[in-house]
Every structure is written in structure tokens, then in C-alpha cells.
Design a protein around this motif. Structure first.
Motif, short mmCIF file in Angstrom:
data_model
loop_
_atom_site.label_atom_id
_atom_site.label_comp_id
_atom_site.label_asym_id
_atom_site.label_seq_id
_atom_site.Cartn_x
_atom_site.Cartn_y
_atom_site.Cartn_z
N SER A 1 60.19 12.64 20.92
CA SER A 1 59.53 13.03 19.89
C SER A 1 59.94 12.09 18.42
O SER A 1 61.05 11.37 18.54
CB SER A 1 59.86 14.56 19.34
OG SER A 1 60.89 14.73 19.01
N HIS B 1 74.85 22.74 21.65
CA HIS B 1 74.66 21.49 20.96
C HIS B 1 75.87 20.44 21.05
O HIS B 1 76.88 20.71 20.81
CB HIS B 1 74.54 21.66 19.34
CG HIS B 1 73.72 22.99 18.99
ND1 HIS B 1 72.39 23.20 19.05
CD2 HIS B 1 74.46 24.48 18.67
CE1 HIS B 1 72.14 24.54 18.79
NE2 HIS B 1 73.13 24.90 18.56
N PHE C 1 61.78 10.97 15.31
CA PHE C 1 62.93 11.51 14.67
C PHE C 1 62.49 11.20 12.86
O PHE C 1 62.23 10.24 12.61
CB PHE C 1 63.93 10.80 14.94
CG PHE C 1 65.31 10.82 14.25
CD1 PHE C 1 65.71 12.16 14.17
CD2 PHE C 1 65.90 9.84 13.62
CE1 PHE C 1 66.93 12.49 13.22
CE2 PHE C 1 67.16 10.01 12.90
CZ PHE C 1 67.58 11.28 12.73
N ALA D 1 68.87 20.40 9.24
CA ALA D 1 67.75 20.55 9.87
C ALA D 1 67.55 19.19 10.64
O ALA D 1 67.29 19.07 11.85
CB ALA D 1 66.53 20.97 9.43
N HIS D 2 67.76 18.17 9.96
CA HIS D 2 67.47 16.92 10.57
C HIS D 2 68.57 16.55 11.46
O HIS D 2 68.38 15.99 12.52
CB HIS D 2 67.47 15.99 9.59
CG HIS D 2 66.23 15.85 8.34
ND1 HIS D 2 66.16 15.09 7.44
CD2 HIS D 2 65.10 16.60 8.48
CE1 HIS D 2 65.20 15.39 6.63
NE2 HIS D 2 64.44 16.51 7.40
N HIS E 1 69.49 17.46 19.36
CA HIS E 1 68.74 17.89 20.41
C HIS E 1 67.84 16.83 20.91
O HIS E 1 67.49 16.92 22.13
CB HIS E 1 67.81 19.27 19.80
CG HIS E 1 68.55 20.43 19.27
ND1 HIS E 1 67.69 21.40 19.00
CD2 HIS E 1 69.72 20.77 19.62
CE1 HIS E 1 68.61 22.37 18.88
NE2 HIS E 1 69.71 21.99 19.14
N LEU E 2 67.39 15.79 20.17
CA LEU E 2 66.61 14.85 20.77
C LEU E 2 67.60 13.96 21.64
O LEU E 2 67.37 13.55 22.73
CB LEU E 2 66.04 13.90 19.50
CG LEU E 2 64.65 14.47 18.64
CD1 LEU E 2 64.46 13.53 17.63
CD2 LEU E 2 63.51 14.65 19.78
N GLU F 1 68.00 18.59 14.70
CA GLU F 1 66.90 17.91 15.53
C GLU F 1 67.52 16.50 16.26
O GLU F 1 67.12 16.33 17.28
CB GLU F 1 65.81 17.52 14.58
CG GLU F 1 64.62 17.07 15.17
CD GLU F 1 63.55 16.41 14.18
OE1 GLU F 1 62.53 16.33 14.72
OE2 GLU F 1 63.91 16.17 13.11
#
Length: 427
Positions: free
Chosen positions: A419, A102, A421, A397-398, A404-405, A401
Motif C-alpha cells: 500500500s 509490532h 506509504f 500513526a505514520h 505494519h507495512l 503504519e
């Protein structure tokens, strides 16, 4: 030869293998044991990193060593001061790591958006820097939920070996030990001279001066028992992360030690000899409160005064005046000891330069003390992740994400969003 002496309220884990072949055998055995133990107690590694550190001699060595580490399940890299092009380049550099990866682009639009949403709700770290970087990395770790042990080390270690990480996490991963927190220590010397001036000439004499002036203090005894309290290498159980409260400035290491002290028994805290020799980039001495070691010294002194004040000590002008003179006497005596230590080990020792540092540190302590008296609260600590999750349960979690985006979009050079967000709820 090494020793096995235990002193102070915390446990010291020594490195008793001094023979090179014995060290190699022990490291090999330890690594194999860690692979097995980490199946049941996975390890996450956090690396706070400036983009500029990718261009140093330290980074290739660190990445080469980590690429062969099998007991680490995930690596979380917080990247600061990077443009879009630099973030793309960083993703290519870090691609050699085989672990789950990450990479936080802290200056990117997605993470900036998250930071602003948190700031609007008074839940964000206020100051940029290593503390904020570590704070967001801990948030990603909370979001991934992979590691039961969380380790951290810096990215500027010129003498890095993966055995440093093995030794650091071993007391937390091994099932026969019940530690919650481990702090690394080592000898700081390179180029035939002693390094680590802030620890040698500021922290040790300052702690002992405070003990002399204020009398018995459990927290000062605890801090003084660390052989290198300012090291950037530590590990903790993931269960300790949600309630960890960190300073936002150079007081990070001292503030973390104090936070752990107030939340856990000293029987659950250890320090580990992780290297025979350690060298990293050196801060210039500086001559003002905003640069070099002076800024570091001011933040450390302020953090210490805040801690002892919370313990009930009264820091008035008389105490500050006495502290200034007591520190000078103690620091000069410590300097004499280090001079003898250096000479007997064939190292050079610049007495005039060391004296210059002591005098500058003494005046900075006085300045920090007067600043503390004007504003005892000082810079607020960063919020705990438990506090953040109480207000915004899905924030980790946000955050994960968003990371990762970013990695998907900028790692494949598309530069487009792949994707939708999810935004944080408005206050």
C-alpha cells in the motif's frame, strides 16, 4: 529470609514468598488477577532487541514464557542491526507470540526514511543504540494507543520467567495502587560468582561519594534508594510517556530515573523485587572509552554529573580531584563488603579482578568529569514525543503504519510494497 524494610523516599515492593510452593501459588494468583485488571488497564510490552540476540539461549526461553502471558495486549519489538533476510527471519521467530505484535525494522528503508525526515527537522535521536530503539518503540506505542501501562525488559535474560513481568506491572495495573513508575530489582549472580560490577562497584560508591562531597541532595538520596538502579526492567503509565526525556547513550537508566523524579512525586514511584536471581549477557571490562564497561561507566558518570549540576552543584577541578580519591576509598570498602558477602554465600570472589575494575572506573570517572567541564551540555537528550507530535501530529500513526507495512511485505516474503506509504511533511 527476605525482609520488608522500607528505606529512602520511594516505595519498595518485596517478594515475601520464599517457599517454592508459596511462590508458585502467588504467581498463579497474580497472573489471574492481572488478566482481570488488564481488561480495564491494558498492558503494552516493549522489547528492544538486537538481531544477534535471536541466536542466544535467552530468546527461546523468553518467547516461550511470553507466549503464555494473557495479560499483555500488545508487544512492540524494536529490532536493531538486521538485514532484510534477518528481518524476515525475525518475523518468523516472533510469530509464536499470540499478542498483537509490532516489529520495528529499524534498519529498513521505511523507518530510515522516517528517521531522516525527523533528523531534517532536528526531531530525531542522534545516536544509534538501545536508547534510540526504545524511543521509536515508544512512538509506536503512542500510535497504537492500546496500553495504559507500558513495560520494558531486555532480550538477553538467561533466567527469564514471565513472573518477572507479572511482578513488575502489578503495582501499576492493580486499582488499589497509584504508582506512575515501577523499577525492577534482583540479585545478580551466576556461575558461583557475583555479577553487576557497574552497579556494585561504580554507581553505589559514586553516589555516596557525591553525597559526601556535596552535602545533602534529594536527587542523590533518591537514586541511592534504588536497589538496582541500572536494571533494564521498568514499567510506567502510558500517560507519562509523551513527556519522558531520555538520554541517547548508556546513561539511559539513570537519566530515566531522574526524569521521572523531576516530574512526579516520589510517592508515585516504586521498586519491585522481580526475581530471586537474574543473569544476562555480560559486557567485557574493556580498556578504552569506546568499548566494554568503560563506555558504559563514562556515560553513566557524565549523566550523573549533568544531573547534579542542574541541581546547582559546581563541578570544578577541585571537586573532580576529591571525587576521584573519595570514590576510590568508598569503592574499595564496598569491594571488601562484597567479598565477605560472597564468601558467606559460598560464592567465589576475584579480588584482583574487582580491584582492576575499581581502578579503571576511577580513571574513567575523572575522564568523564573533565569531559563534562569542557562540554557541560554533553550529548543532548532525545526529544520528547510531545515535542515531536507538536511539530508532526500524525507521526506516531505514520510510524505505526510503516511498521505494519514492513511486517506485511517482508513477513509474506513478497518484498514488495502493498500500500502507499504516507510520507512525513517536509519542513
Amino acid at each position: 529470609m527476605t525482609d520488608f524494610y522500607q528505606t529512602g523516599p520511594i516505595t519498595t515492593i518485596h517478594s515475601l514468598d520464599q517457599d517454592t510452593s508459596e511462590q508458585a501459588d502467588r504467581v498463579s494468583t497474580m497472573s489471574a488477577e492481572l488478566v482481570e485488571h488488564a481488561r480495564h488497564r491494558p498492558v503494552s510490552l516493549i522489547l528492544p532487541c538486537l538481531y544477534s540476540e535471536l541466536e542466544t539461549a535467552a530468546m527461546p526461553r523468553i518467547l516461550d514464557e511470553l507466549s503464555r502471558v494473557e495479560f499483555v495486549s500488545e508487544i512492540i519489538i524494536g529490532l536493531d542491526r538486521a538485514t532484510e533476510a534477518e528481518y524476515r527471519h525475525a518475523l518468523e521467530v516472533f510469530r509464536v507470540l499470540p499478542q498483537r505484535l509490532h516489529v520495528l525494522w529499524n534498519d529498513g528503508p521505511r523507518l530510515r526514511e522516517i528517521h531522516q525526515a525527523l533528523a531534517d527537522r532536528s526531531l530525531a535521536p542522534l545516536k544509534e543504540g538501545k536508547g534510540r530503539n526504545v524511543w521509536y518503540c515508544l512512538g509506536v506505542q503512542q500510535g497504537s494507543g492500546v496500553g495504559e501501562v507500558v513495560a520494558l525488559h531486555d532480550c538477553d535474560i538467561l533466567t527469564y520467567q514471565s513472573s518477572m513481568l507479572s511482578k513488575l506491572v502489578y503495582p501499576l495495573v492493580h486499582p488499589e495502587c497509584d504508582f506512575v513508575f515501577a523499577k525492577g530489582y534482583y540479585a545478580r549472580y551466576a556461575d558461583s560468582k557475583l555479577n553487576g560490577r557497574v552497579c556494585r562497584l561504580l554507581l553505589s560508591p559514586l553516589l555516596r561519594s557525591l553525597r559526601q562531597l556535596l552535602g545533602p541532595s534529594a536527587v542523590l538520596d533518591y537514586l541511592d534508594s534504588f536497589r538496582y538502579a541500572l536494571s533494564g526492567e521498568f514499567a510506567m503509565m502510558a500517560s507519562a510517556v509523551p513527556d519522558t526525556r531520555l538520554p541517547s547513550d548508556w546513561g539511559l537508566e539513570i537519566g530515566l530515573l531522574c526524569d521521572i523524579y523531576h516530574r512526579y512525586s516520589t510517592n508515585q514511584i516504586c521498586q519491585v523485587d522481580i526475581a530471586d536471581r537474574y543473569d544476562h549477557k555480560h559486557q567485557p571490562l574493556g580498556d578504552d572509552a569506546e568499548g566494554g564497561l568503560v563506555k558504559m561507566v563514562k556515560d553513566i558518570a557524565s549523566t550523573l554529573l549533568k544531573q547534579i549540576s542542574a541541581e546547582g552543584a559546581v563541578v570544578d577541578e577541585g571537586v573532580l580531584s576529591a571525587l576521584h580519591s573519595t570514590y576510590l576509598r568508598s569503592a574499595n570498602e564496598m569491594s571488601r563488603r562484597f567479598q565477605c558477602d560472597a564468601v558467606c554465600n559460598g560464592l567465589s570472589y576475584d579480588v584482583a579482578r574487582e580491584q582492576e575494575a575499581v581502578n579503571l572506573f576511577a580513571s574513567t570517572i575523572l575522564e568523564a568529569g573533565r569531559g563534562f567541564r569542557e562540554d557541560p551540555g554533553g550529548e543532548p537528550d532525545m526529544p520528547t514525543w510531545r515535542c515531536v507530535r507538536s511539530a508532526e501530529p500524525e507521526l506516531p500513526a505514520h510510524l505505526l503504519e510503516a511498521v505494519h507495512l514492513d511486517m506485511a511485505d517482508y513477513g509474506n516474503n513478497s518484498g514488495t510494497t502493498t500500500s502507499k506509504f504516507r510520507k512525513i511533511r517536509a519542513a
